[in-house]
Design a protein around this motif. Structure first.
Motif, short mmCIF file in Angstrom:
data_model
loop_
_atom_site.label_atom_id
_atom_site.label_comp_id
_atom_site.label_asym_id
_atom_site.label_seq_id
_atom_site.Cartn_x
_atom_site.Cartn_y
_atom_site.Cartn_z
N GLU A 517 -3.15 -4.83 5.62
CA GLU A 517 -4.02 -3.92 6.38
C GLU A 517 -3.20 -2.99 7.27
O GLU A 517 -3.49 -1.78 7.36
N SER A 520 -1.63 -0.32 5.19
CA SER A 520 -2.64 0.62 4.73
C SER A 520 -3.00 1.63 5.81
O SER A 520 -3.15 2.83 5.55
N ARG A 521 -3.16 1.17 7.04
CA ARG A 521 -3.50 2.08 8.12
C ARG A 521 -2.29 2.93 8.54
O ARG A 521 -2.44 4.08 8.94
N THR A 552 -3.88 -2.49 -1.51
CA THR A 552 -2.87 -1.85 -0.66
C THR A 552 -2.09 -0.82 -1.47
O THR A 552 -1.81 0.29 -0.98
N GLN A 619 -6.62 -3.73 14.14
CA GLN A 619 -6.89 -4.65 13.03
C GLN A 619 -8.39 -4.90 12.91
O GLN A 619 -9.09 -5.14 13.89
N LEU A 654 -11.37 0.57 4.83
CA LEU A 654 -9.91 0.47 4.79
C LEU A 654 -9.24 1.64 4.08
O LEU A 654 -8.12 2.02 4.43
#
Length: 784
Positions: A517, A520-521, A552, A619, A654
C-alpha cells in the motif's frame, strides 16, 4: 558592534557607511534587490552561490535624515540607523522588514535540564549567541517558506534550523535541525507584501523563525561576513525569480532524466542488473534509468569497476543502452588510501587532497576503509575530478550520482581544522563544509559537459544555495514510513521555493521495509515529482514495482505510464523554469498567495500551474478532503467540473490519486513508450479542458545544448471560450523539426461542429471526450 553613523559615501550602486566601530556597505543590485554587507572576515564578497552577479544601473537617491540614512530605488525605500540597523519599506512607505531593536529574550523554559537528559530527552538550550546575528521584528502575520529540504511543515514559522550539512541515518522527524543541504534563504509572506532574504554565508548558520520568541526571528553565523540580500517583489513568483537571478536557474535537463529510475543498494553482479532490465520490459513498465550503488566498484574505489561482478562493463552498458536503459553510477568523495591506485597516487602527487593543520594529507574512514578527501575548493582539484568523469563516460555511463559528500565519514566528522586551499584564500573545514558537496557537483557537471557534449545528469545528496545550476538533488536516506511520505511533500515544495526545481525523494523509502500500500501511494506522488526514482537500502525487502503482488504492479505501471504521457508537459515546465526560476512542484501559495486557505496546505501541490495533485498519505485511507482554489477545476479521472474556492471530498480507492486540471488548460501528452527515444514522436496529443487559457509548448532534440543556439520549435496555443471555443495556434519559433500533426482530445461531448482554418473536420466521441486530428501548423481551431 557598530555604533553611530559617522559618514557615508555613494559610489555608483554602493553606499559606503562609516560607523564609530565598523563599516558597512549597502549595494543596490537592482531596484528590488539590495545587499547588506560588512567585511567582518574578508574585505570583499566571496560567494560560492552568486557566480555571475548582474548589477542593473538604476536611479538611487541617498539622503541624510538626521539619525538615519535614507536610500530610495524605484521600488524600495531603505533606512539605515546606528548599529547598522536596516529597515526596508516599499516605495509607498509601508514597512516590509524591520530590525529588532531590543535584546533577544528567549521564552522561559521550566524544569531541570539534567533530569530530563538523564531520562534520554533532547532538551533545547537557552539562547544561542553567534558572532553574526541579524534579528528581525515579527509583526504577527508572517509565513515563512524555503530553507531547503528541512523537516516539518511547509510554513516554517515557529521552527528553528541549523545549516550544517549532516548525514544523519536516524529517522528524520520535525525536531531535526540539520539535514544534507544548507540553503540559507527564505521567503516571507505577509498579508499584503512579500520578500526574500538570502544569507550568503557558508559557515554554520542558524535560523530561528520565531521559535525562541514570537516577537522576533533571527539568522546568524559562527564566522564569515555579514552578507545578506533583501529581495523584494510584488508576489512570491517575483521574489523567487530575484533569488534565482542571483544564484542561478535549474538548467533544462536531458529528457530521459525525467523518466522513471530504478535503484537499490545494490544491483550487483551484472546478472542482477540484466534481470531488473528484463523485468521492466517484459512486464510493460516504462523505465529509462538503472542506478548502480557502491558495489559495482572494486573495493569501493571510485572510478573503478569490480571485474568479478562486472567483467566487461562496456559490453553490458552498451547492451542495456540498446534496450533504452541509461546507467547512473554512484561516486563518493572518499578516495581509498592505497599504493598504486591511480586516483590516490595522482591526487597525492599533485596536492589535491585536504590536509591537517600541519600540511599532512587528512585521513578518515569511509566505505573503502582509510580514505582521503579531494579539496574541491581548489580549482585544480575540480579540473582533475572533472577529467576523471571521462573514465565513467567511456564505460558507457550516462549520469553520476554523488553521495556521502557532506562529507560523511565513519571515524567521526572531519575536524574543524582540516585545511582547504579555497582558491588561494586558505581556510579550514568550518568554511568549506557546507559547500563541499556543491563544489563536487560543479566539478562533476563540468566534466560530463566537457566530455559528453550533452546536458549533464548529476544527482547530489549535499548542496548549498546555487547547486541547482549543476545538479539535481534527492532528500537523502528516508525511511519506508507513512510519516516520511507525508514529510516529503513540504520538503520538496520548499526545495523548489529555494531554487532547486529538479528534486525528488526515494520512492518507497530507503530504509525499513516498504509495504504494497505504501509503495502504491508513493508512486502516485513520484509520478508528479521531477526526479522519479525508486531506491531502497541494503538488507531491505525488494521494492521494485513487481516485488509485491499483481495489484501493486498494476498501480505502479499505471502511474509510471501516466508520468511518461506527461513528459512533454514536465519538459515544458523545466524549459520555462530556466527563465523564470519557477519550480515544477509548487505549493498552492505560489499561485494563490492572497487565499488564506492555502498558507498551511502541506498535503497537496501544483504540478506546474495547470495540474493539482492531492495524494493519499495515510495508511488505509480511501477518501480525503481536497481544497480547490478559485476558478473551476476538472477531475482528471471522471471529467467532472467543480467550482473552486472550497473544500470537497474525493473518493480515492487504492489505484486513484486525486488529480484536478485547471479549466482552460491544454496539457501536451506523449503516446505510450517504454523509454524516452523509443519512438520518433510525430504526433503530439493535446488534452484540452475548455475555457480561457494560454499554453506554450517547447520542442528540441532532448539532449544537446543546440537549443541555446536557437535550434528549437515553440508552439503557442491561445484558447478563448464564449458560445464557441476558439484556439489560435501560432508557431513562434521553428528551427527544429517537430510534429506532423496534433491529436486533440477535447474534454466535452456536446459538440456540433469542428473546423480548422475554416475547413470542417470529422471527429469521434469517446467516453465524455471528442477526438480528432489536425496538422501541426499555425491556424485557428474552432469548436462549436
Amino acid at each position: 558592534m557598530f555604533g553611530k553613523i559617522v559618514s557615508h559615501k555613494v559610489e555608483d550602486n554602493k553606499i559606503h557607511l562609516e560607523f564609530e566601530k565598523n563599516k558597512g556597505i549597502l549595494e543596490v543590485i537592482n531596484p528590488m534587490i539590495v545587499n547588506v554587507f560588512c567585511p567582518l572576515k574578508y574585505n570583499n564578497h566571496y560567494s560560492r552561490a552568486v557566480e555571475n552577479l548582474n548589477i542593473e544601473q538604476c536611479e538611487i537617491l541617498v539622503q541624510e535624515k538626521g539619525s538615519y540614512i535614507e536610500i530610495k530605488t524605484e521600488a524600495l525605500l531603505i533606512k539605515v540607523y546606528e548599529d547598522f540597523k536596516v529597515d526596508f519599506y516599499n516605495i509607498e512607505g509601508k514597512i516590509l522588514c524591520e530590525d529588532f531593536r531590543e535584546e533577544r529574550a528567549p521564552f522561559i523554559r521550566r524544569g531541570t535540564i539534567s533530569d530530563a537528559q538523564d531520562e534520554g530527552h533532547n532538551v533545547d538550550k537557552q539562547a544561542h549567541n553567534h558572532k553574526i546575528e541579524v534579528v528581525k521584528r515579527l509583526f504577527g502575520d508572517e509565513k515563512f517558506y524555503g530553507l531547503g529540504e528541512k523537516t516539518g511543515h511547509l510554513n516554517k514559522r515557529g521552527y528553528y534550523y541549523e545549516m550544517w550539512n549532516t548525514d544523519d541515518p536516524t529517522p528524520h522527524v520535525e525536531s531535526h535541525k540539520s539535514l544534507y543541504k544548507s540553503i540559507p534563504y527564505f521567503i516571507t509572506l505577509r498579508e499584503d507584501s512579500t520578500f526574500g532574504i538570502f544569507f550568503d554565508n557558508t559557515f554554520k548558520t542558524y535560523f530561528d523563525m520565531g521559535k525562541e520568541n514570537s516577537e522576533y526571528y533571527y539568522f546568524g553565523a559562527e564566522d564569515g561576513n555579514l552578507d545578506y540580500y533583501f529581495i523584494g517583489g510584488n508576489n512570491i513568483q517575483e521574489v523567487l525569480k530575484g533569488y534565482t537571478d542571483l544564484t542561478g536557474k535549474t538548467p533544462l535537463p536531458q529528457m530521459w532524466t525525467l523518466g522513471y529510475q530504478q535503484s537499490r543498494w545494490s544491483y550487483s553482479p551484472e546478472g542482477r542488473v540484466k534481470e531488473i532490465a528484463k523485468n521492466f520490459r517484459e512486464k510493460d513498465i516504462p523505465c529509462d534509468t538503472i542506478h548502480l550503488d557502491i558495489d559495482y566498484m572494486e573495493s569501493f574505489k571510485v572510478f573503478t569497476w569490480d571485474k568479478e561482478r562486472f567483467p566487461d562493463e562496456k559490453k553490458l552498458l552498451n547492451e542495456l543502452n540498446e534496450d533504452g536503459f541509461k546507467i547512473v553510477t554512484i561516486i563518493d568523495p572518499g578516495v581509498k588510501k592505497e599504493k598504486n591506485y591511480d586516483i590516490y597516487e595522482t591526487g597525492l602527487k599533485n596536492g589535491y587532497f585536504a590536509t591537517d593543520k600541519d600540511g599532512i594529507t587528512y585521513v578518515n574512514r569511509v566505505w573503502p576503509g582509510d580514505s582521503v578527501f579531494p579539496d574541491f575548493s581548489n580549482k585544480d582539484t575540480r579540473d582533475w575530478w572533472a577529467e576523471n568523469q571521462k573514465l565513467l563516460l567511456n564505460s558507457g555511463v550516462s549520469g553520476v550520482w554523488n553521495d556521502m559528500n557532506e562529507p560523511a565519514s565513519f571515524n567521526g566528522p572531519l575536524p574543524d581544522d582540516v585545511q582547504f586551499e579555497n582558491e588561494g584564500r586558505n581556510t579550514d573545514h568550518t568554511e568549506i563544509h557546507n559547500v563541499y558537496g556543491h563544489l563536487m557537483a560543479k566539478a562533476t557537471f563540468e566534466g560530463i559537459k566537457k566530455h559528453s557534449g550533452k546536458r549533464p545528469f548529476v544527482i547530489t545528496r549535499a548542496a548549498y544555495a546555487g547547486t541547482q545550476k549543476y545538479s539535481t538533488v534527492w532528500t537523502g536516506d528516508n525511511q519506508s514510513f507513512w510519516d516520511h511520505l507525508r514529510m516529503s511533500i513540504p520538503m520538496l515544495l520548499n526545495l523548489g521555493m529555494s531554487g532547486i526545481s529538479f528534486c525528488g525523494a526515494d520512492v518507497g523509502g530507503f530504509s525499513f521495509d516498504c509495504t504494497p500500500e505504501l509503495l502504491s501511494r508513493w508512486v502516485q506522488v513520484g509520478a508528479f515529482t521531477p526526479l522519479f526514482r525508486n531506491h531502497s537500502g541494503s538488507n531491505t525487502r525488494d521494492q521494485e514495482p513487481w516485488a509485491f503482488d499483481e495489484e501493486t504492479l498494476n498501480i505502479n505501471r499505471k502511474y509510471i505510464k501516466l508520468r511518461y504521457s506527461l513528459l512533454p508537459y514536465l519538459y515544458d515546465l523545466l524549459w520555462s523554469g530556466e527563465t523564470t526560476g519557477l519550480p515544477v512542484m509548487r505549493p498552492l501559495v505560489l499561485h494563490y498567495e492572497r487565499d488564506k486557505e492555502v498558507y498551511e496546505i502541506n498535503d497537496q501541490f501544483l504540478f506546474g500551474e495547470n495540474i493539482l495533485v492531492a495524494p493519499i498519505l495515510e495508511q488505509g485511507k480511501k477518501i480525503r478532503t481536497v481544497y480547490l482554489p478559485e476558478g473551476q477545476w476538472i477531475d482528471y479521472w471522471t471529467k467532472e467540473v467543480i467550482d473552486g474556492g472550497k473544500y470537497i471530498l474525493k473518493d480515492a480507492p487504492l489505484d486513484i490519486c486525486p488529480v484536478f486540471i485547471k479549466k482552460g488548460s491544454i496539457v501536451p501528452n506523449y503516446p505510450e513508450q517504454s523509454y524516452v527515444g523509443e519512438k520518433d514522436i510525430k504526433e503530439l496529443t493535446l488534452d484540452v479542458y475548455p475555457g480561457q487559457g494560454q499554453y506554450v509548448h517547447y520542442v528540441d532534440d532532448k539532449a544537446s545544448y543546440n537549443y541555446r543556439e536557437g535550434e528549437y520549435t515553440l508552439y503557442e496555443f491561445i484558447m478563448k471560450s464564449d458560445e464557441k471555443v476558439a484556439i489560435d495556434i501560432n508557431i513562434k519559433h521553428e528551427e527544429y523539426k517537430a510534429y506532423n500533426s496534433f491529436k486533440v482530445i477535447y474534454n466535452c461531448n456536446t459538440i456540433k461542429e469542428i473546423s480548422f482554418n475554416e475547413e470542417k473536420l470529422d471527429f469521434l466521441e469517446n467516453n465524455n471526450k471528442i477526438e480528432f486530428i489536425i496538422p501541426a501548423i499555425s491556424g485557428k481551431l474552432v469548436i462549436r
